[in-house]
Design a protein around this motif. Structure first.
Motif, mmCIF file in Angstrom:
data_model
loop_
_atom_site.group_PDB
_atom_site.id
_atom_site.type_symbol
_atom_site.label_atom_id
_atom_site.label_comp_id
_atom_site.label_asym_id
_atom_site.label_seq_id
_atom_site.Cartn_x
_atom_site.Cartn_y
_atom_site.Cartn_z
ATOM 1 N N LEU A 255 47.621 45.818 39.264
ATOM 2 C CA LEU A 255 47.308 44.476 38.489
ATOM 3 C C LEU A 255 47.230 44.755 36.958
ATOM 4 O O LEU A 255 47.178 43.615 36.321
ATOM 5 C CB LEU A 255 45.913 44.043 39.242
ATOM 6 C CG LEU A 255 46.071 43.171 40.282
ATOM 7 C CD1 LEU A 255 44.878 42.945 41.119
ATOM 8 C CD2 LEU A 255 47.091 42.066 40.122
ATOM 9 N N ARG A 256 47.036 45.992 36.605
ATOM 10 C CA ARG A 256 47.259 46.165 35.097
ATOM 11 C C ARG A 256 48.537 46.391 34.750
ATOM 12 O O ARG A 256 48.691 46.672 33.322
ATOM 13 C CB ARG A 256 46.135 47.535 35.095
ATOM 14 C CG ARG A 256 44.731 47.459 35.382
ATOM 15 C CD ARG A 256 44.025 48.694 34.911
ATOM 16 N NE ARG A 256 42.514 48.647 35.440
ATOM 17 C CZ ARG A 256 42.352 49.678 36.194
ATOM 18 N NH1 ARG A 256 42.768 50.622 36.683
ATOM 19 N NH2 ARG A 256 40.763 49.505 36.551
ATOM 20 N N ARG A 260 55.924 42.118 38.674
ATOM 21 C CA ARG A 260 55.995 40.604 39.084
ATOM 22 C C ARG A 260 55.740 40.431 40.288
ATOM 23 O O ARG A 260 55.544 39.154 40.542
ATOM 24 C CB ARG A 260 57.563 40.299 38.653
ATOM 25 C CG ARG A 260 58.725 40.621 39.612
ATOM 26 C CD ARG A 260 60.142 40.227 39.461
ATOM 27 N NE ARG A 260 60.187 39.079 39.547
ATOM 28 C CZ ARG A 260 61.389 38.221 39.549
ATOM 29 N NH1 ARG A 260 62.256 38.836 39.118
ATOM 30 N NH2 ARG A 260 61.353 37.018 39.712
ATOM 31 N N ARG A 279 38.067 40.525 42.034
ATOM 32 C CA ARG A 279 37.754 39.506 41.144
ATOM 33 C C ARG A 279 36.424 39.427 40.685
ATOM 34 O O ARG A 279 36.028 39.027 39.671
ATOM 35 C CB ARG A 279 37.667 38.047 42.372
ATOM 36 C CG ARG A 279 39.171 37.403 42.328
ATOM 37 C CD ARG A 279 39.070 35.869 42.928
ATOM 38 N NE ARG A 279 38.244 35.999 43.833
ATOM 39 C CZ ARG A 279 39.069 35.703 45.296
ATOM 40 N NH1 ARG A 279 40.113 36.012 45.148
ATOM 41 N NH2 ARG A 279 38.319 35.648 46.454
ATOM 42 N N PRO A 283 39.530 38.891 36.030
ATOM 43 C CA PRO A 283 40.275 37.858 36.449
ATOM 44 C C PRO A 283 41.351 38.527 37.392
ATOM 45 O O PRO A 283 41.784 39.715 37.163
ATOM 46 C CB PRO A 283 40.935 37.307 35.097
ATOM 47 C CG PRO A 283 39.833 37.713 34.233
ATOM 48 C CD PRO A 283 39.139 38.880 34.793
ATOM 49 N N VAL A 284 41.909 37.714 38.023
ATOM 50 C CA VAL A 284 42.973 38.300 39.060
ATOM 51 C C VAL A 284 44.304 37.322 38.906
ATOM 52 O O VAL A 284 43.994 36.273 39.261
ATOM 53 C CB VAL A 284 42.669 38.772 40.462
ATOM 54 C CG1 VAL A 284 43.802 38.934 41.471
ATOM 55 C CG2 VAL A 284 41.660 39.776 40.627
ATOM 56 N N GLU A 285 45.533 37.938 38.665
ATOM 57 C CA GLU A 285 46.636 36.972 38.658
ATOM 58 C C GLU A 285 47.009 36.889 40.090
ATOM 59 O O GLU A 285 48.044 37.616 40.505
ATOM 60 C CB GLU A 285 47.610 37.635 37.756
ATOM 61 C CG GLU A 285 47.039 37.730 36.227
ATOM 62 C CD GLU A 285 48.335 38.433 35.415
ATOM 63 O OE1 GLU A 285 49.211 37.725 35.239
ATOM 64 O OE2 GLU A 285 48.366 39.715 35.432
ATOM 65 N N HIS A 286 46.683 35.827 40.741
ATOM 66 C CA HIS A 286 47.134 35.632 42.234
ATOM 67 C C HIS A 286 48.576 35.428 42.560
ATOM 68 O O HIS A 286 49.180 35.705 43.608
ATOM 69 C CB HIS A 286 46.129 34.423 42.650
ATOM 70 C CG HIS A 286 44.728 34.825 43.183
ATOM 71 N ND1 HIS A 286 44.143 35.375 44.147
ATOM 72 C CD2 HIS A 286 43.540 34.582 42.189
ATOM 73 C CE1 HIS A 286 43.097 35.508 43.865
ATOM 74 N NE2 HIS A 286 42.676 35.074 42.679
ATOM 75 N N GLU A 287 49.233 34.773 41.629
ATOM 76 C CA GLU A 287 50.579 34.469 41.697
ATOM 77 C C GLU A 287 51.247 35.675 41.717
ATOM 78 O O GLU A 287 52.503 35.558 42.536
ATOM 79 C CB GLU A 287 50.988 33.448 40.706
ATOM 80 C CG GLU A 287 51.301 33.975 39.085
ATOM 81 C CD GLU A 287 49.595 34.022 38.364
ATOM 82 O OE1 GLU A 287 49.894 34.667 37.421
ATOM 83 O OE2 GLU A 287 48.755 33.684 38.985
ATOM 84 N N ARG A 288 50.938 36.854 41.545
ATOM 85 C CA ARG A 288 51.686 37.810 41.545
ATOM 86 C C ARG A 288 51.559 38.631 42.842
ATOM 87 O O ARG A 288 52.303 39.616 43.211
ATOM 88 C CB ARG A 288 51.580 38.833 40.470
ATOM 89 C CG ARG A 288 51.997 38.454 38.976
ATOM 90 C CD ARG A 288 52.153 39.726 38.145
ATOM 91 N NE ARG A 288 50.668 40.214 37.725
ATOM 92 C CZ ARG A 288 50.409 41.537 37.435
ATOM 93 N NH1 ARG A 288 51.380 42.368 37.537
ATOM 94 N NH2 ARG A 288 49.200 41.898 37.030
ATOM 95 N N SER A 344 55.973 28.869 43.316
ATOM 96 C CA SER A 344 55.556 30.453 43.346
ATOM 97 C C SER A 344 53.953 30.199 43.592
ATOM 98 O O SER A 344 53.328 30.867 42.708
ATOM 99 C CB SER A 344 55.861 30.921 42.004
ATOM 100 O OG SER A 344 55.211 30.210 40.700
ATOM 101 N N PRO A 346 50.419 30.883 45.132
ATOM 102 C CA PRO A 346 49.674 32.084 45.359
ATOM 103 C C PRO A 346 49.802 32.372 47.152
ATOM 104 O O PRO A 346 49.702 31.348 47.725
ATOM 105 C CB PRO A 346 48.343 31.878 45.068
ATOM 106 C CG PRO A 346 47.990 30.850 44.006
ATOM 107 C CD PRO A 346 49.352 30.059 44.181
#
Length: 348
Positions: A255-256, A260, A279, A283-288, A344, A346
């Motif tokens: 996640l760092r 994509r 979480r 923050p976590v980019e859920h869409e990825r 796209s 989550p």
């Protein structure tokens, strides 16, 4: 993506034949009009013995192209050939072309091992091979070396009597695990063109018997991942260690990165637990995150899971929502519009 892999295979065999003094010819698709089974840049190399490597159609043109290539070897004179002048798409497909227009090929005698091109491929550097179809003279230069001689395009294209063969490295896929099910995923993904890296903290599993070339093997735990493997914004990764703590640590590290697509193997609730832990840390980019990873095709066994995952990655790469081609109204090979935010959503 296939063009890069196929070009490496074709030029590798060409170099072997050149070293052995075997005469050969190279056929390249230089123009396609209509919906194509293969695109500009597809290649087929033919030896004087008739042995060949590569593919320029759905299979039915190869016999004729080989005959032309053998004639080119004997004469030493390059030829341009057109196939499928019909507007009948059914007839075109039956011919193995898969278009409702024209496919044009350049078949040339080869007298060198194409060392500059193979060096670019080995260095995984995007590049252009510009060929003057009248003289046969070639220039090889980096894709970012733009100028009046450049095609000005990121796709292989014919401009007048010059063909610009544009080759860009395909996406990198990081498979986090060298377990038995990872073997199937790594091999299948490599065969369709991904540049596959397998990472595991267990060196005993990272063997060539399990993961043949060109799959790259890296011994790394989650803490070592970033320093040993570089993932860009076009990269894909699948975490599948079957160990909850390891999967959590590896996903945290991934996640760092700007990758994509981050696939997580396992049940939905398990992925939700991992994301809940992450979480709490930030923050976590859920869409990825794609978990459970893969398309819903009803899988049974590691081979089918691998197929499901590779299919999903290809859909993400092309910006398409997976569906049966029977339901698709646009031409099969037409470019897809940029997916909207809703396409796209989550997966966690």
């Amino acid at each position: 993506m296939k063009q890069w892999l196929e070009t490496r295979q074709v030029l590798a065999r060409l170099a072997e034949w050149q070293a052995a003094g075997v005469p050969c010819a190279l056929a390249t698709v230089i123009r396609v009009q209509g919906s194509a089974y293969r695109h500009e840049g597809a290649k087929l190399v033919v030896a004087a013995s008739g042995e060949h490597v590569g593919n320029v159609s759905g299979g039915c043109l190869e016999a004729d192209v080989r005959e032309v290539a053998l004639r080119v070897i004997r004469s030493g004179i390059a030829e341009r050939r057109e196939y499928c002048g019909s507007i009948d798409e059914i007839q075109a497909w039956d011919l193995g072309v898969g278009c409702e227009g024209v496919v044009e090929l350049f078949i040339e005698p080869v007298h060198d091992a194409r060392e500059a091109e193979r060096a670019m491929l080995a260095a995984e550097r995007a590049h252009v091979v510009e060929t003057d179809l009248l003289s046969g003279v070639r220039r090889v230069y980096p894709l970012d070396a733009r100028g009046e001689q450049s095609s000005g395009s990121d796709a292989s294209t014919l401009r007048g009597d010059r063909f610009f063969d544009v080759l860009e490295p395909p996406p990198r896929l990081l498979v986090v695990s060298a377990g038995d099910d990872a073997v199937h995923l790594a091999r299948l993904a490599s065969s369709v063109g991904f540049r596959v890296v397998v990472a595991d903290r267990r060196p005993g599993l990272l063997t060539r018997e399990r993961f043949p070339l060109p799959i790259h093997l890296v011994e790394a735990d989650a803490a070592q991942l970033a320093e040993r493997i570089v993932l860009d914004a076009d990269a894909f990764a699948v975490v599948m260690t079957h160990n909850f703590a390891d999967d959590t640590d590896y996903l945290r590290a991934l996640l760092r990165t700007p990758a994509r697509y981050l696939g997580v193997l396992g049940p939905r609730q398990r992925t939700a637990r991992i994301l809940g832990i992450l979480r709490n840390e930030g923050p976590v980019e859920h869409e990825r995150v794609f978990g459970p990873v893969g398309l819903d095709i009803g899988t049974d066994g590691a081979e089918q899971v691998a197929l499901s995952v590779v299919a999903e990655m290809l859909a993400v790469r092309s910006g398409r929502r997976p569906q049966s081609l029977r339901e698709r109204q646009a031409p099969i090979h037409a470019a897809e519009p940029t997916p909207s935010a809703s396409s796209s959503a989550p997966r966690s």
